[in-house]
Design an enzyme around this catalytic site. Structure first.
Site, short mmCIF file in Angstrom:
data_model
loop_
_atom_site.label_atom_id
_atom_site.label_comp_id
_atom_site.label_asym_id
_atom_site.label_seq_id
_atom_site.Cartn_x
_atom_site.Cartn_y
_atom_site.Cartn_z
N SER A 1 5.18 0.33 4.86
CA SER A 1 6.28 0.06 3.93
C SER A 1 6.91 1.35 3.42
O SER A 1 6.20 2.22 2.92
CB SER A 1 5.78 -0.77 2.74
OG SER A 1 5.26 -2.00 3.19
N GLU B 1 -4.39 -3.47 -3.80
CA GLU B 1 -3.21 -3.95 -3.09
C GLU B 1 -3.11 -5.47 -3.18
O GLU B 1 -2.04 -6.02 -3.42
CB GLU B 1 -3.26 -3.53 -1.61
CG GLU B 1 -2.01 -3.97 -0.85
CD GLU B 1 -2.09 -3.69 0.63
OE1 GLU B 1 -3.23 -3.60 1.16
OE2 GLU B 1 -1.04 -3.56 1.27
#
Length: 392
Positions: free
Chosen positions: A166, A249
């Site tokens: 990302s 996460e």
């Protein structure tokens, strides 16, 4: 409790004086989020001022120690601060994988030099980080990674490929899993490296998704020299760090299940209208009520688990539960918002739909059950480590 009341009053007064009016308006798109970094261009002066003021206060990372850029707040004080920000619709001053994922791992596993070097820069939004975990041939079996780091004396030589990285094309540094030993179990011999994305041999290529936009990239690593001092933790013991970071996460992704600052029933009221003070569509009304009750139950569960974590308990497998259910709630929410929007939900371009924000976000939620470990992986972890089902 009097101390908390005093803090609440002080936070309220400080926010009233220091949060610019522009930073109290809802974000129209992802572009309104501030990610910081070496190459960041602020959208306006208010965004810059808001980040600087919050960072100076230590409130971009309120519970981190003061010596690393935080404010040293307790979890109870952090909750009050977030509620006071929500009360005036204040935007988050900084979106950051450094805050959400790397920072907690650095605090636990980094040496003092690494903490002093990286944590304050993360807190001030000076360096933007990306995560080098997933690989093309590893799928959900993260430990099957093949990116190699060869010991060359004073540095490692890294070769391999990462995928679904990302914002790799916008990040300044990467926290990256590499294989330094291939002779033992696949979970052994993995190391955790930090390196600059401007290092020679690093190339990031964007991947476009169905929504027409995407944060994801392929990242190619060819003879990248990484100094030995950039190894975090022990060589070959990176899997322990990787698992710890993954809990954060999953907590971050699962947090989507807590909902947006604006309740669904308010959004729907603007689209389908009210009848005798309630939504005029009874079926939509029922679905939204059910979803909002589930969201509140999820918020309470998140709050309880975060309080336990701050008290020293490990989230462990519970992070899989939060990730799985949070992403399912987020997908349900966007399905309902698309229902409520009617024909307007199909508009891709144009000022009325703020450049297709709703349908693009709805399509983006399809990735929620893949990113950060697929739902199948999370369900396997839940069945094995929480439910302890036979044969799991």
């Amino acid at each position: 409790m009097p101390d908390l009341e005093t803090f609440k009053q002080e936070a309220r007064e400080w926010l009233a004086e220091n949060c610019p009016a522009e930073m109290r308006e809802p974000m129209k798109s992802d572009d309104d989020a501030c990610w910081g970094g070496r190459n960041w261009t602020f959208q306006n002066e208010a965004q810059k001022i808001w980040l600087e003021r919050m960072a100076t206060k230590g409130w971009t990372v309120p519970t981190w120690p003061k010596e690393y850029g935080g404010a040293g707040l307790s979890r109870a004080e952090e909750v009050i601060l977030l509620k006071e920000m929500a009360r005036i619709n204040a935007r988050s001053p900084l979106s950051s994988f450094g805050i959400w994922m790397l920072g907690p791992a650095l605090l636990k596993f980094g040496n003092e030099e690494q903490k002093k070097e990286h944590l304050p820069k993360i807190a001030r939004g000076e360096i933007r980080w990306c995560q080098g975990y997933s690989e093309p041939n590893a799928g959900s079996d993260l430990a099957a990674l093949a990116t190699k780091a060869e010991d060359k004396g004073d540095h490692y030589l890294v070769n391999g490929q990462k995928v679904w990285t990302s914002y790799a094309d916008k990040a300044d540094w990467i926290f990256c899993l590499v294989r330094t030993d291939n002779t033992g179990r696949k979970h052994d011999g993995i190391s955790f490296l930090l390196f600059d994305m401007e290092s020679e041999g690093v190339e990031a290529r964007p991947i476009t998704l169905i929504s027409g936009k995407s944060p994801f990239c392929e990242t190619f690593l060819s003879d990248v020299k990484v100094p030995k001092e950039n190894l975090m933790g022990e060589e070959g013991k990176g899997w322990t760090i990787a698992k710890y970071l993954l809990t954060h996460e999953r907590e971050m992704i699962g947090g989507q299940g807590e909902g947006t600052t604006r309740p669904m029933h308010e959004i729907a009221a603007g689209s389908v209208g009210l009848e005798n003070g309630v939504l005029s569509d009874p079926m939509l009304r029922y679905k939204i009520a059910e979803a909002e009750i589930d969201e509140w139950a999820f918020k309470l569960t998140m709050e309880r688990k975060l309080a336990e974590a701050k008290a020293g308990a490990s989230l462990g497998a519970d992070s899989s539960m939060l990730k799985y259910y949070g992403t399912e709630l987020n997908k349900r929410r966007y399905e309902l918002m698309m229902d409520a929007a009617g024909h307007d939900g199909l508009e891709w371009e144009g000022e009325r739909s703020t450049e297709g924000k709703l349908p693009r976000e709805w399509l983006r939620t399809k990735a929620n059950s893949i990113e950060g470990g697929t739902s199948e992986v999370q369900l396997n972890i839940i069945s094995k480590h929480i439910l302890q089902l036979p044969g799991a």
